[in-house]
Design an enzyme around this catalytic site. Structure first.
Site, PDB file in Angstrom:
ATOM      1  N   CYS A 113       0.941  -0.791  -0.113  1.00 46.90           N
ATOM      2  CA  CYS A 113       0.231   0.343   0.094  1.00 46.90           C
ATOM      3  C   CYS A 113       0.757   1.302  -0.123  1.00 46.90           C
ATOM      4  O   CYS A 113       1.223   1.684  -1.239  1.00 46.90           O
ATOM      5  CB  CYS A 113      -0.940  -0.188   1.284  1.00 46.90           C
TER       6      CYS A 113
ATOM      7  N   GLU B 130      -1.074  -8.869   3.175  1.00 47.73           N
ATOM      8  CA  GLU B 130      -1.577  -9.236   5.017  1.00 47.73           C
ATOM      9  C   GLU B 130      -2.837  -9.752   5.178  1.00 47.73           C
ATOM     10  O   GLU B 130      -2.695 -11.168   5.962  1.00 47.73           O
ATOM     11  CB  GLU B 130      -0.517  -8.726   5.888  1.00 47.73           C
TER      12      GLU B 130
ATOM     13  N   HIS C  45      -3.554  -5.252   0.259  1.00 46.00           N
ATOM     14  CA  HIS C  45      -3.086  -5.300   1.761  1.00 46.00           C
ATOM     15  C   HIS C  45      -2.935  -7.039   1.454  1.00 46.00           C
ATOM     16  O   HIS C  45      -3.616  -7.394   1.911  1.00 46.00           O
ATOM     17  CB  HIS C  45      -3.686  -5.081   3.122  1.00 46.00           C
TER      18      HIS C  45
HETATM   19  N1  GLN Z   1      -1.434   6.734   2.749  1.00 46.26           N
HETATM   20  C1  GLN Z   1      -1.972   5.717   1.234  1.00 46.26           C
HETATM   21  C2  GLN Z   1      -3.657   6.305   0.829  1.00 46.26           C
HETATM   22  O1  GLN Z   1      -4.306   6.553   1.650  1.00 46.26           O
HETATM   23  C3  GLN Z   1      -1.775   4.518   2.200  1.00 46.26           C
HETATM   24  C4  GLN Z   1      -2.505   3.643   2.556  1.00 46.26           C
HETATM   25  C5  GLN Z   1      -2.226   2.545   3.196  1.00 46.26           C
HETATM   26  O2  GLN Z   1      -0.937   2.116   3.184  1.00 46.26           O
HETATM   27  N2  GLN Z   1      -3.024   1.806   4.118  1.00 46.26           N
HETATM   28  O3  GLN Z   1      -3.538   5.912  -0.538  1.00 46.26           O
END
Ligand code: GLN
Length: 621
Positions: A430, A561, A559
């Protein structure tokens, strides 16, 4: 509102609950179609103190019963007023877990999903904020017939309605559950959860004898200065529960050491619970051995007896699932072949719970690959000279996890540069994916001013910018692109190799920013491969570097994970750790490691065709 209209609306609300009288003092809503007696309820309540691993205990117990072929539906009842966990700080509450339907919830739901190998949804997670919002909204709609709305019966009634609804739809494929597993957050005596405990007392009374089983989790003190276990705190905690009108059926005593028989006897005598139903839940090396430990003490048998469910057990199902779990637990606690150092570059590294699912995903993958992982949590807000500081750690793999806000970002970008240049196996998640894009843009593609508009609103080269849909939303709560989405995978890519040649996979997202579509083509021309995309829109979801350039450099906007399970570890983590084995011991070859997770040297070097970047950003799906 015209009078008739009001009556009709109220009437339809009440008939939904099978209730017609305006004057009744009972408020025991049965959702339409609810069959009393079809489902039984197991409630786990904490006493003495929090932090005893109530979620792990409840999910292990639910697993034990699921393995017997029963359809289980867990639910966590949270006492806090937040409507979901989306705005909670990971420092205080641990990570925010995201379900496939986009629910942002407590990390305990992750424990349930992993233990039960079952996808959960919004119906498995309730907060006091949701309950009160629902009751207050209903009151505004005129749903309470002009009555004064009270904690009892209306708030408790809403809790019971949700539990019964879950009984009807919380089983496999949205069908009925045999057992609803209720975990009440906090401990008995907290203000926040008092109405849940009262609702459970009412529910047990209304459902009738043998339909609810109360399990009290308590703590047996073992002060080193005394050298013996003391049961007084446990007794007082259980008394507090009994004062709420709930007689526990089972008491599970958490303790550091096995609980002595005399202590169990005391607890039994003071609480009217037979000795064989007072069990020792002392600390163990691994949480994966808890279901077997419960079984060894006959906990499953006692619950089936209390709920009269013995006839629903499928022993063939039980033998298969128990066997699979046991062999995983044996591998987990057995000796490992490879020592691997894994660096995790984040900003919440002081609290491991902030990255609980990553921790678990590494645990799953390393167990299957016979790796002893040595995790190094590196706080990127404190790195001043990444090249030097990271080189000293002898890392064999690096993960850059998700995150929000600018703090620690520079350290992450330099960290990614260091792993790319030094060919260290890398997994970006992410924000980690976005860091990899910014790093590549700055240092390879020539966009020296590359940045994300999350950190610099008027960035000159905004390679990462806000998703078009998200720009329209101002609040902080629940405004991200959330939950399970399909990812189209490019054939011939490393992503395709990891996902076993699938052309479409489903993964979970939680983000507000994305790769700006106007930079996609230029980044690809500079050698970055976007091998996972939104099926229709120009939203980049997986990136990789050719294997001729780097042995394992992958990142995902989602994600990975969150979908890793003990028996089915997540592919991106398997690929990372398999590559890390080779890095940790250069004398090993792919053949020595003998795993399907290392591609042949010649494979997966194809650069996928570039998707036209002329496509204008469209709302995300
Ligand atoms: N801050 C980034 C976004 O909002 C990544 C978000 C995250 O890592 N969950 O896109």
């Amino acid at each position: 509102m015209p009078h008739q209209d009001h009556d009709a609306r109220v009437g339809s609300f009440l008939s939904q609950f099978g209730q017609t009288s305006e004057t009744t003092e009972f408020f025991s809503p049965h959702p339409e179609g609810y069959v009393p007696g079809r489902t039984s309820y197991v409630a786990v309540l904490g006493t003495v103190m929090s932090g005893l691993g109530k979620g792990i205990f409840s999910s292990s117990l639910a697993k034990l019963l699921k393995d017997k072929g029963l359809a289980v539906a867990p639910v966590k009842l949270e006492g806090y007023l937040n409507v979901d966990s989306g705005t909670l700080n990971p420092y205080r509450h641990g990570e925010v877990f995201v379900l496939d339907d986009g629910t942002e919830c407590d990390m305990d739901l992750g424990t349930y999903e992993r233990m039960l190998d079952q996808n959960l949804s919004v119906q498995n997670f309730t907060t006091a904020g949701q309950i009160y919002t629902e009751v207050l909204d209903r009151e505004r709609r005129g749903g309470y017939l002009g009555r004064d709305v009270q904690m009892i019966p209306h708030v408790t009634g809403e809790v019971k309605r949700r539990l019964r609804q879950l009984a009807m739809t919380g089983g496999p494929d949205g069908g009925p559950a045999d057992l609803v597993f209720i975990e009440v957050g906090g401990t008995v005596g907290d203000y926040e959860n008092g109405f849940y405990i009262e609702a459970l007392r009412e529910l047990a009374f209304e459902e009738g004898q043998g339909r609810a089983c109360f399990v009290a989790l308590t703590y047996v003190l073992d002060p080193p200065t005394l050298g013996e276990q003391k049961s007084k705190a446990a007794q007082l905690g259980i008394k507090r529960l009994m004062e709420s009108g709930i007689q526990p059926h089972i008491i599970a005593c958490r303790a550091e050491r096995p609980v002595e028989e005399t202590v169990r006897e005391k607890v039994s005598m003071f609480s009217n619970v037979p000795l064989q139903r007072v069990i020792s839940m002392h600390d163990r090396d691994s949480i994966y051995t808890i279901p077997e430990a419960m079984r060894a003490q006959g906990l499953d048998r006692e619950i089936l007896t209390i709920l009269n469910c013995h006839s629903r057990v499928n022993t063939v199902h039980e033998d298969t699932h128990r066997g699979n779990w046991k062999s995983f637990a044996e591998k987990l606690t057995g000796p490992r072949q490879h020592d691997v150092n894994i660096g995790i570059l984040g900003k919440y590294t002081a609290l491991r719970d902030a990255y609980a699912s990553i921790d678990k995903a590494i645990e799953h993958a390393s167990t299957h690959l016979s790796i002893k992982p040595n995790l190094q949590w590196i706080d990127t807000t404190e790195i001043s000279d990444p090249g030097k500081e990271l080189s000293e750690l002898n890392l064999h793999a690096v993960i850059v996890p998700g995150g929000f806000g600018e703090r620690g970002v520079d350290g992450k970008i330099h960290g990614v540069q260091w792993v790319r240049e030094n060919k260290i196996p890398f997994l970006g998640i992410c924000l980690g994916f976005q860091m990899a894009v910014i790093e590549y843009a700055r240092h390879v593609a020539g966009f020296t001013e590359a940045n994300s508009t999350e950190f610099l609103a008027d960035a000159a080269q905004p390679v990462i910018s806000e998703l078009p849909d998200q720009k329209l939303i101002e609040d902080l709560g629940g405004t991200m692109r959330l939950g399970g989405q399909d990812v189209a995978i490019t054939p011939g890519s490393l992503a395709s190799f990891l996902y076993d040649e699938s052309t479409s996979v489903r993964e979970r997202f939680r983000h507000r920013f994305e790769v700006d579509p106007s930079f996609i083509e230029k980044l690809e021309q500079a050698g970055l491969i976007f091998s996972g995309r939104h099926p229709e829109q120009p939203i980049m979801q997986f990136l990789e570097l050719p294997r001729s350039v780097h042995p394992y450099f992958v990142a995902a906007q989602y994600h990975p994970e969150l979908t890793s399970r003990p028996l089915t570890p997540q592919p991106m983590f398997m690929g990372l750790l398999a590559a890390a084995i080779l890095r940790s011991n250069p004398s090993l070859t792919r053949e020595d490691v003998s795993t399907r997770w290392i591609p042949e040297p010649s494979a997966n070097t194809a650069v996928p065709p570039t998707q036209s970047s002329s496509a204008t950003p469209s709302p995300c799906g």
